[in-house]
Enzyme design. Sequence first.
Site, PDB file in Angstrom:
ATOM      1  N   LYS A  15       0.834  -1.211   0.000  1.00 46.09           N
ATOM      2  CA  LYS A  15       0.000   0.000   0.000  1.00 46.09           C
ATOM      3  C   LYS A  15       0.869   1.261   0.000  1.00 46.09           C
ATOM      4  CE  LYS A  15      -2.285  -0.943   3.834  1.00 46.09           C
ATOM      5  NZ  LYS A  15      -1.633  -2.205   4.237  1.00 46.09           N
ATOM      6  N   ARG A 155      11.272  -1.187  11.590  1.00 46.39           N
ATOM      7  CA  ARG A 155      10.179  -0.854  12.515  1.00 46.39           C
ATOM      8  C   ARG A 155      10.052  -1.972  13.553  1.00 46.39           C
ATOM      9  NH1 ARG A 155       5.101   0.500   8.650  1.00 46.39           N
ATOM     10  NH2 ARG A 155       4.066  -0.557  10.372  1.00 46.39           N
ATOM     11  N   ARG A 166      -0.145  -8.831  13.652  1.00 48.45           N
ATOM     12  CA  ARG A 166      -0.717  -7.825  12.738  1.00 48.45           C
ATOM     13  C   ARG A 166      -1.559  -8.493  11.654  1.00 48.45           C
ATOM     14  NH1 ARG A 166       4.274  -4.720  10.735  1.00 48.45           N
ATOM     15  NH2 ARG A 166       2.830  -3.397   9.585  1.00 48.45           N
TER      16      ARG A 166
END
Length: 208
Positions: A15, A155, A166
């Site tokens: 994305k 991250r 997630r």
Amino acid sequence: MKSVIVLLGPPGSGKGTQGEKLSEELGYTRLSTGDMLREAVRNGTELGKKAKEYMDSGALVPNDLIIGLMKEKIAQAKGGVILDGFPRTVEQADALAEQLDVDLALNLDVADEELITRLTKRRSCPQCNAVYHLVYNPPKSEGVCDKCGSALYQRDDDKEETVTNRLKVYRENTMPLIAYYEKKGTLVTIPGVGSIDEIYSKVEKAVQ
Ligand code: AMP
């Protein structure tokens, strides 16, 4: 051209990469809730303090924190907008629908095994939010952002333990949005596999 685009798809489906390319090439304003939240955490704002714990565990930040923030950013945006990472729940999608009509919900479809390798090998720029992959899309100089020269980092939520959670959170909370936008007639699903440019050529067609 479609003027309000929602990017759907699991974490690691591309994305951010595709949204960034659309904004660079076609002039969209890209609004990424993940980037906004990470910036808030780095700056130690009230929002950042409230969001950090959820983000670290791979959980979603509560709807009330996100909806107000996005409403304000959308109201300020000029021209076409790309929403990356929002909405992520049906409640967020309903709140968005009260503010504006979504012209296109672009769903990037990628298998779980591929997502796990993409996320764990992803490196991000804390300054300009560019993303790289150690194997498929490495920076020209190791550990350094091509676009702004900052040091890249991994991250915390791209570490394997958190990635699994997630994906679970995505399936439970966000996947229902595929049916939600299909019902509204705005859903287009694109296989998110192949090179960045191959995927982008399909994305660009869907946007026209
Ligand atoms: P992302 O960069 O889009 O993968 O987002 C990173 C993290 O930020 C997510 O795992 C959530 O904790 C939080 N987050 C981002 N967007 C949203 C949203 N729309 N609703 C709730 N939490 C979000």
